[in-house]
Design an enzyme around this catalytic site. Structure first.
Site, mmCIF file in Angstrom:
data_model
loop_
_atom_site.group_PDB
_atom_site.id
_atom_site.type_symbol
_atom_site.label_atom_id
_atom_site.label_comp_id
_atom_site.label_asym_id
_atom_site.label_seq_id
_atom_site.Cartn_x
_atom_site.Cartn_y
_atom_site.Cartn_z
ATOM 1 C CG ASP A 39 37.612 32.933 35.847
ATOM 2 O OD1 ASP A 39 38.625 33.405 36.785
ATOM 3 O OD2 ASP A 39 37.891 34.157 34.765
ATOM 4 C CE LYS A 81 38.773 37.606 34.881
ATOM 5 N NZ LYS A 81 38.117 37.745 33.280
#
Ligand code: ADP
Ligand code: ASP
Ligand code: MG
Length: 820
Positions: free
Chosen positions: A677, A681
C-alpha cells in the site's frame, strides 16, 4: 394646447391575457398618483401570433373562417366579462365591424393566394386595436376618465435595413393634428403605424415597447414604465437560466445591447428616442406592482458584466483565402453582396491577418447568403485567391453585456475560460468597439449549458456542479454527511451550488432530478433502483448543468476501469482510490492523455496521507520552480501506529492484533504489513513528480513472513507470534545503538529510486516523534535542503479522508470559477 403627460406606461400581451389581467392593469392605472398618463398596450397574449397564422391560413386556403371565429369569440368574451350595458354593446358592435372587415380581407387573400406585407400588418395590428378599446372601456367602467388613440393616426415609419425607423417630421405633424388634450388616462395602440404612403405597417414583433418610447418623446414624458410578467430585466433569460437576478440599474446602451442580443424583455429600438431626451425607463411586473424593477437611464460605469444573452437560429459564413490579405474593399464587397440580397448581418469578425472574414447571418438566410457571396467573389474563386465560402449551420451568438467592462481586464478571459471549462467550442468572437459587449458564436446545441456556465462565471448566479458519488461506504458516507452540513453555507457565502444528484452503492443507486436530500440520503438510497453505471453516468452529466464530477470512494477496480470513459466525456474525477494512479504505467499515461484532451481534472489528494496536503504541496513546490531532491516519510498510518506503539514490552503480534481490532488496519492486515500500500503511494508521488515508474520498480521490504502469505487472516494473526522473537531482536539491536524502528518510504528525485521498508532512526529524528497514526513526510528540495519541509498529521481514517475529498471538490469548484 398642452401635450404634456407625466408618464407613458406600456402593458405587454402577458399583462393583458384575460379578464383578471385587464382588471389588474385597470387597477394600476386607476391608482396612478400623477395624471394625465398614456397607456400603450399590446394585443392580448397570443393574439398577434393567431392573426399572423390567420393570414397564412388564408394564403394557403386552409380553414381560416373557423380560426377567425375563434379569435373574435375570445375578444367578445373579454368584452362581455369586463363591460356592461351601453359600453359592452358598443364594444361588441365594433368587434363585429372588425370581423366583417377581416373576413373581406382574408377572403380576398384566399382568392389571390398571397398576401402583401400591408395585409399582414393590417390584420396582425387588430390585436392592439382591441386591447386599446377594451382597456379604455374597462377604465371608464371603473370610473376613470379615459379614452383611446389609434397610433396609426400619428406614427409614420419607414422600413430601413435596421428595421422600422420613425420619420419624425411627418410623425410630429400628424401627432399635433390628431392629439387632443388627454383625459386622466389615454390608451394608445402599440405595435401599429403607417408607412409614408399611408398603408398600414408595424414596428416589428415586440414593437409596443418602441411605441411607448416614441410616444414618450412626442408627449415629452418624464418617464416610461414598461409593465410585463417578470420583475425587471434579468441577468439572463429566466426561462433558460435558473437563479437569475433582477438587474437594478442599466444604462440605455446596456439595455440596447442586451435587447439586440436577444433579451426579449425589451424591443432593441426602444431606447433610441429616449437617450437624447434623457427619459428613464422602468421595467416592472404587473403581478408585483410594489417591486422596484429595473431602472434604465443614466448610470455610473461600475458593475462589470450585467447580463448574458443569446441570439438563436444563426449560421456562420466564412470567406477564406490567401488572396484576401491586404486587398482593400474585401469586407465592403462581402457586406455589399449580403445587403443586395437583403440579408442582415448580426456579427462580424475578421482576423488581423485578413486571411478570413466571417459573419453571422440568420439560419433561414444562410443558403441565400452563401450564394450571394459566392457570386460576388466568383472571379477570385476561379483564380484560387479565395478558397470558398463555408457555412456552419445551427449556431447561437452568446453575448455578455455591461458598460463597466470597459477597461476592466479579464472579462474576456473569464468568458472564454468558462466556455472552455464547460466544453463549448467557440467558432468566432467579436467585441464591440464600445467594449460594452463581447460575443461568441457557439453551436446551438451547447447554448443552454454555455449560458448557465457564463452566467455563473460572472457570479450572476451560483456556480452549479452536478455531483455523483460512487461507494457510499466509509469515506463516501462521511463525505455525504459532511456535504449535508456545508452545502447551505457554501451556497450562501460562496454562491456555490453543489448538487449531489446521484449516489451509487454496489447494489442500489439513487438518481435525483435536482439533488438528493442529503439529510436523508441513506433512506433515498435504500429506496433506489438497481445500480447501473451507464445510467448513473448519463444522469450525472446533465445537459442543463455546466459541470459534472464523479467522486469514486468505492475502491473497486471495475469502477476505476470507467475513469477513461468519464474523463473523455468531460466529467471531472475525484477519488481517494489508489488503483488508477498507481496502476500499470501505460494505463495511467493513457488516462492522462484522455484527461488532457478533454480539458478536465483528476484530483486524488487523499490517495496519499488522507486529508493531509501532500500532493498539493508537491505540486506547489514544483510549479514554483523548486527541485525535489528527495521525499521520505512514514506514509502508512497503520504501520506508524504499530511501530510508535512497539517498545518491546508487548509482542509485535499482539499490537498487530490490537490494531486490527481497533480498525486501524485493512481487513487483512497483510495488505499494510506487506508494504504494498505504501509502495502504491510512492508510485503516485513519483508520477506526480514526472517520474514514470511502476509498482514493480519499488523495492519493498515485506513484514509478512513468506510462510504466512497465503494462510487465512485468522491463521495469520495467530501464527505471527512465531516471528515475535525476530522482531524483538531487531528492536533491541537498534536500541543498543540509541535508535528506534520506523517503517519508511523513500524516493530519490534524481534517479527515481523508490524503496519501502523498516529502518532505524536516532531518537531525536522527526520520524521518531510522530504520534499514533500520524503520517509524516519530508520534502528535501533545493530551497528546503538543510531544513526540509515537513507535513505531519493524522494520515488515515474515514472522517479525515472524507474531508480531504471535500477539499478536492472545493479546489475543483474554485478552478471552475467559484469564489471559494
Ligand atoms: P410582454 O408581453 O410584456 O412584452 P415579453 O414576453 O415580450 O413580455 O417579454 C418578457 C419575457 O422576456 C419574460 O417573461 C422572459 O421570459 C423573457 N426574457 C428573456 N430574457 C430576459 C431577461 N434578460 N430579463 C427578463 N426577461 C427576459
Ligand atoms: N403584439 C405584438 C407582438 O406580439 C407587439 C408587442 O407585443 O409588443 O409582437
Ligand atoms: Mg414584449
Amino acid at each position: 394646447m398642452s401635450t404634456h403627460v407625466s408618464a407613458v406606461h406600456k402593458f405587454g400581451g402577458t399583462s393583458l391575457a384575460g379578464v383578471p389581467e385587464f382588471r389588474r392593469v385597470g387597477a394600476i392605472l386607476a391608482g396612478l398618483e400623477t395624471n394625465p398618463a398614456v397607456a400603450v398596450v399590446s394585443a392580448p397574449a397570443g393574439v398577434t401570433d393567431a392573426l399572423h397564422a390567420l393570414v397564412q391560413a388564408a394564403e394557403q386556403r386552409d380553414d381560416w373562417p373557423v380560426a377567425l371565429a375563434s379569435i373574435m369569440a375570445r375578444c367578445a368574451g373579454l368584452a362581455t366579462a369586463l363591460l356592461s350595458g351601453e359600453r359592452q354593446a358598443e364594444c361588441l358592435a365594433a368587434l363585429e365591424r372588425d370581423r366583417t372587415d377581416l373576413h373581406d380581407v382574408l377572403k380576398a387573400t384566399a382568392l389571390i393566394g398571397r398576401a402583401p406585407p400591408e395585409v399582414y400588418a393590417l390584420v396582425a395590428g387588430h390585436g392592439e386595436l382591441w386591447s386599446a378599446r377594451l382597456l379604455a372601456a374597462t377604465l371608464a367602467e371603473q370610473g376613470v376618465e379615459a379614452d383611446w388613440f389609434d397610433a396609426r393616426d400619428a406614427l409614420t415609419v419607414v422600413d430601413s435595413e435596421l428595421g422600422p425607423t420613425v420619420s419624425w417630421e411627418p410623425t410630429r405633424a400628424r401627432f399635433d393634428a390628431a392629439w387632443t388634450p388627454p383625459p386622466a388616462v389615454r390608451v394608445v395602440t402599440g405595435y401599429i403605424a403607417r408607412d409614408p404612403h399611408g398603408a398600414p405597417t408595424t414596428l416589428g414583433r415586440n414593437g409596443s415597447d418602441f411605441t411607448a418610447s416614441i410616444f414618450a418623446a412626442l408627449v415629452d414624458a418624464e418617464e416610461v414604465v414598461i409593465w410585463t410578467d417578470v420583475d425587471g430585466v434579468m441577468s439572463g433569460d429566466p426561462r433558460r437560466i435558473p437563479d437569475v437576478a433582477v438587474i437594478p440599474e442599466l444604462s440605455w446602451h446596456e439595455a440596447m445591447e442586451l435587447a439586440y442580443f436577444g433579451a426579449k424583455v425589451l424591443h432593441p429600438r426602444t431606447m433610441a428616442p429616449l437617450v437624447a431626451r434623457e427619459i428613464p425607463v422602468w421595467i416592472r411586473n404587473t403581478a408585483h406592482p410594489d417591486g422596484l424593477g429595473t431602472r434604465i437611464g443614466e448610470v455610473g460605469e461600475d458593475g462589470g458584466v450585467k447580463g448574458v444573452t443569446t441570439i438563436e437560429g444563426m449560421a456562420l459564413l466564412n470567406l477564406e483565402g490567401a488572396g484576401l490579405i491586404g486587398v482593400p474593399g474585401t469586407a465592403s464587397r462581402l457586406f455589399e453582396s449580403l445587403r443586395g440580397a437583403g440579408i442582415s448581418v448580426v456579427l462580424i469578425s475578421q482576423g488581423s491577418s485578413e486571411h478570413s472574414i466571417c459573419c453571422a447571418v440568420p439560419q433561414a438566410d444562410a443558403l441565400r447568403a452563401r450564394a450571394a457571396v459566392a457570386q460576388a467573389f466568383a472571379a477570385e474563386m476561379r483564380a484560387g485567391q479565395v478558397e470558398g465560402v463555408e457555412l456552419v449551420h445551427d449556431c447561437s451568438i452568446l453575448a455578455v453585456v455591461g458598460e463597466g467592462m470597459r477597461g476592466l481586464p479579464g472579462v474576456a478571459a473569464k468568458l472564454f475560460g468558462a466556455l472552455g471549462r464547460t466544453g463549448v467550442n467557440v467558432r468566432a468572437i467579436a467585441q464591440g468597439a464600445s467594449e460594452r459587449n463581447i460575443s461568441a458564436v457557439i453551436p446551438s446545441d451547447d447554448a443552454d449549458r454555455a449560458l448557465r456556465a457564463v452566467h455563473a462565471a460572472f457570479y450572476l448566479s451560483p456556480q452549479a456542479v452536478s455531483i455523483g458519488v460512487v461507494g457510499p461506504g466509509g469515506v463516501g458516507a462521511h463525505l455525504l454527511d459532511q456535504l449535508a452540513g456545508e452545502i447551505p453555507r457554501l451556497a450562501a457565502e460562496s454562491r456555490l451550488d453543489l448538487r449531489v444528484r446521484a449516489i451509487a452503492a454496489s447494489r442500489r443507486m439513487v438518481l435525483a432530478p435536482r439533488a438528493v436530500a442529503l439529510d436523508s440520503w441513506r433512506e433515498a438510497l435504500a429506496g433506489g433502483v438497481e445500480t447501473e453505471l451507464d445510467a448513473f453516468t448519463r444522469h450525472v452529466q446533465a445537459e442543463h448543468l455546466p459541470h459534472a464530477v464523479i467522486i469514486d470512494c468505492s475502491g473497486h477496480a471495475a469502477v476505476a476501469a470507467r475513469y477513461a470513459d468519464w474523463l473523455a466525456r468531460g466529467i471531472h474525477i475525484i477519488t481517494p482510490s489508489k488503483l488508477a494512479a498507481s496502476g500499470p504505467l501505460a494505463d495511467w499515461r493513457r488516462l492522462q492523455e484522455v484527461r488532457r484532451a478533454a480539458g478536465v481534472r483528476y484530483l486524488g489528494e487523499t490517495t496519499v496521507g488522507a486529508g493531509l496536503p501532500i500532493i498539493q504541496t508537491l505540486r506547489d513546490l514544483r510549479q514554483t520552480g523548486d527541485e525535489i531532491i528527495a521525499i521520505e516519510g512514514i506514509l502508512s498510518g497503520t504501520l506508524a501506529f504499530l511501530f510508535n506503539g512497539y517498545d518491546g514490552s508487548r509482542p509485535f503480534s499482539a499490537i498487530v492484533r490490537e490494531a486490527n481490532e481497533l480498525g486501524f488496519t485493512e481487513p487483512d492486515p497483510r495488505d499494510d504489513l506487506s508494504g504494498r500500500d505504501v509502495a502504491r503511494k510512492l508510485v503516485i508521488l513519483a508520477r506526480e513528480m514526472g517520474l514514470e515508474i511502476g509498482l514493480e520498480q519499488v523495492e519493498v521490504e515485506s513484514l509478512v513472513p513468506a510462510e504466512l502469505r497465503d494462510v487465512s487472516i485468522e491463521d495469520f494473526l495467530s501464527r505471527l507470534a512465531e516471528w515475535d522473537d525476530r522482531m524483538l531482536a531487531r528492536l533491541e539491536a537498534a536500541r543498543a545503538r540509541g535508535r528506534v524502528l520506523r517503517h519508511v518510504a523513500r524516493l530519490d528525485g534524481a534517479t527515481g529510486r523508490a524503496s519501502v521498508g523498516l529502518e532505524e532512526f536516532p531518537a531525536d529524528h522527526a520520524f521518531a516523534h510522530a504520534r499514533l497514526t500520524d503520517n509524516i513526510i519530508q520534502f528535501v528540495t533545493r530551497r528546503y535542503r538543510d531544513n526540509p519541509l515537513v507535513v505531519q498529521g493524522p494520515g488515515a481514517g474515514p472522517a479525515v479522508t472524507a474531508a480531504g475529498v471535500f477539499a478536492d471538490l472545493l479546489r475543483l469548484s474554485s478552478y471552475l470559477g467559484a469564489d471559494v
